[in-house]
Design a protein around this motif. Structure first.
Motif, PDB file in Angstrom:
ATOM      1  N   ALA A 160    -102.700 -90.221  10.197  1.00 12.44           N
ATOM      2  CA  ALA A 160    -103.763 -90.876  10.168  1.00 12.44           C
ATOM      3  C   ALA A 160    -103.930 -92.144  10.888  1.00 12.44           C
ATOM      4  N   ARG A 161    -103.224 -92.976  10.367  1.00 12.19           N
ATOM      5  CA  ARG A 161    -103.015 -94.785  11.439  1.00 12.19           C
ATOM      6  C   ARG A 161    -103.007 -93.845  13.156  1.00 12.19           C
ATOM      7  N   ALA A 162    -101.621 -93.138  13.067  1.00  9.15           N
ATOM      8  CA  ALA A 162    -101.528 -93.166  14.808  1.00  9.15           C
ATOM      9  C   ALA A 162    -102.956 -92.728  15.303  1.00  9.15           C
ATOM     10  N   ALA A 163    -103.538 -91.478  14.684  1.00  7.63           N
ATOM     11  CA  ALA A 163    -104.710 -91.169  15.450  1.00  7.63           C
ATOM     12  C   ALA A 163    -105.792 -92.178  15.230  1.00  7.63           C
ATOM     13  N   LEU A 164    -105.519 -93.216  14.567  1.00  8.27           N
ATOM     14  CA  LEU A 164    -106.819 -94.252  14.063  1.00  8.27           C
ATOM     15  C   LEU A 164    -106.033 -95.593  15.062  1.00  8.27           C
ATOM     16  N   ALA A 165    -104.877 -95.700  15.866  1.00 13.07           N
ATOM     17  CA  ALA A 165    -104.693 -96.536  16.308  1.00 13.07           C
ATOM     18  C   ALA A 165    -104.423 -95.966  18.230  1.00 13.07           C
ATOM     19  N   ALA A 166    -104.248 -94.515  17.869  1.00  3.65           N
ATOM     20  CA  ALA A 166    -104.602 -93.609  19.762  1.00  3.65           C
ATOM     21  C   ALA A 166    -106.275 -94.183  19.850  1.00  3.65           C
ATOM     22  N   ALA A 167    -106.913 -94.027  18.693  1.00  2.69           N
ATOM     23  CA  ALA A 167    -108.878 -94.130  19.215  1.00  2.69           C
ATOM     24  C   ALA A 167    -108.401 -95.563  19.492  1.00  2.69           C
ATOM     25  N   ALA A 168    -108.219 -96.130  18.873  1.00  2.00           N
ATOM     26  CA  ALA A 168    -108.960 -97.643  18.927  1.00  2.00           C
ATOM     27  C   ALA A 168    -107.811 -98.339  20.291  1.00  2.00           C
ATOM     28  N   ALA A 169    -107.400 -97.653  20.841  1.00  2.00           N
ATOM     29  CA  ALA A 169    -106.484 -98.247  22.538  1.00  2.00           C
ATOM     30  C   ALA A 169    -107.068 -97.917  23.284  1.00  2.00           C
ATOM     31  N   PRO A 170    -107.151 -98.650  24.416  1.00  2.00           N
ATOM     32  CA  PRO A 170    -108.718 -98.916  25.287  1.00  2.00           C
ATOM     33  C   PRO A 170    -107.595 -97.658  26.301  1.00  2.00           C
ATOM     34  N   SER A 171    -108.839 -96.648  27.063  1.00  2.00           N
ATOM     35  CA  SER A 171    -108.162 -95.671  27.823  1.00  2.00           C
ATOM     36  C   SER A 171    -108.349 -96.591  28.868  1.00  2.00           C
ATOM     37  N   VAL A 172    -108.721 -97.935  29.487  1.00  2.00           N
ATOM     38  CA  VAL A 172    -108.877 -98.312  30.953  1.00  2.00           C
ATOM     39  C   VAL A 172    -108.062 -98.725  30.464  1.00  2.00           C
ATOM     40  N   PRO A 173    -106.817 -98.622  31.333  1.00  2.00           N
ATOM     41  CA  PRO A 173    -106.308 -99.973  31.892  1.00  2.00           C
ATOM     42  C   PRO A 173    -106.433-100.988  32.521  1.00  2.00           C
ATOM     43  N   HIS A 174    -106.026-102.106  31.630  1.00  2.00           N
ATOM     44  CA  HIS A 174    -106.424-103.665  32.304  1.00  2.00           C
ATOM     45  C   HIS A 174    -105.889-104.044  33.971  1.00  2.00           C
ATOM     46  N   ASP A 175    -107.376-104.649  34.286  1.00  2.00           N
ATOM     47  CA  ASP A 175    -106.593-104.965  35.665  1.00  2.00           C
ATOM     48  C   ASP A 175    -105.724-106.443  35.721  1.00  2.00           C
ATOM     49  N   ARG A 176    -105.251-106.329  36.357  1.00  2.00           N
ATOM     50  CA  ARG A 176    -103.490-107.554  36.747  1.00  2.00           C
ATOM     51  C   ARG A 176    -104.847-108.805  37.401  1.00  2.00           C
ATOM     52  N   ASP A 177    -104.286-109.571  36.234  1.00  2.00           N
ATOM     53  CA  ASP A 177    -104.901-111.317  36.692  1.00  2.00           C
ATOM     54  C   ASP A 177    -103.954-111.562  38.063  1.00  2.00           C
ATOM     55  N   SER A 178    -104.839-112.664  38.810  1.00  2.00           N
ATOM     56  CA  SER A 178    -103.849-112.698  39.792  1.00  2.00           C
ATOM     57  C   SER A 178    -102.522-113.600  39.718  1.00  2.00           C
TER      58      SER A 178
END
Length: 68
Positions: free
Chosen positions: A23-41
């Motif tokens: 249950a904790r692993a499923a909650l962590a997977a659902a809370a993780a952003p699915s879109v990767p962050h853009d690199r900053d400059s």
């Protein structure tokens, strides 16, 4: 993989512990952003490669780290 290090849990206790972990692993997977962050400059390697490299010479070693 889960390993019991100490004690002798019953099958019910082991199933309950496994349910909590899943249950904790499923909650962590659902809370993780699915879109990767853009690199900053700052972390973009092209910002360093965009500048010309210094020409060889006696003081070139001092200018190789900081792009001008």
């Amino acid at each position: 993989m889960i390993k019991v290090v100490r004690g002798n849990p019953t099958p019910e206790e082991l199933a309950a512990a496994l349910a909590v972990v899943r249950a904790r692993a499923a909650l962590a997977a659902a809370a993780a952003p699915s879109v990767p962050h853009d690199r900053d400059s700052w972390s973009d390697p092209s910002r360093i490669a965009a500048h010309r490299l210094p020409q060889p010479g006696p003081t070139t070693w001092a200018r190789t780290y900081w792009p001008s």
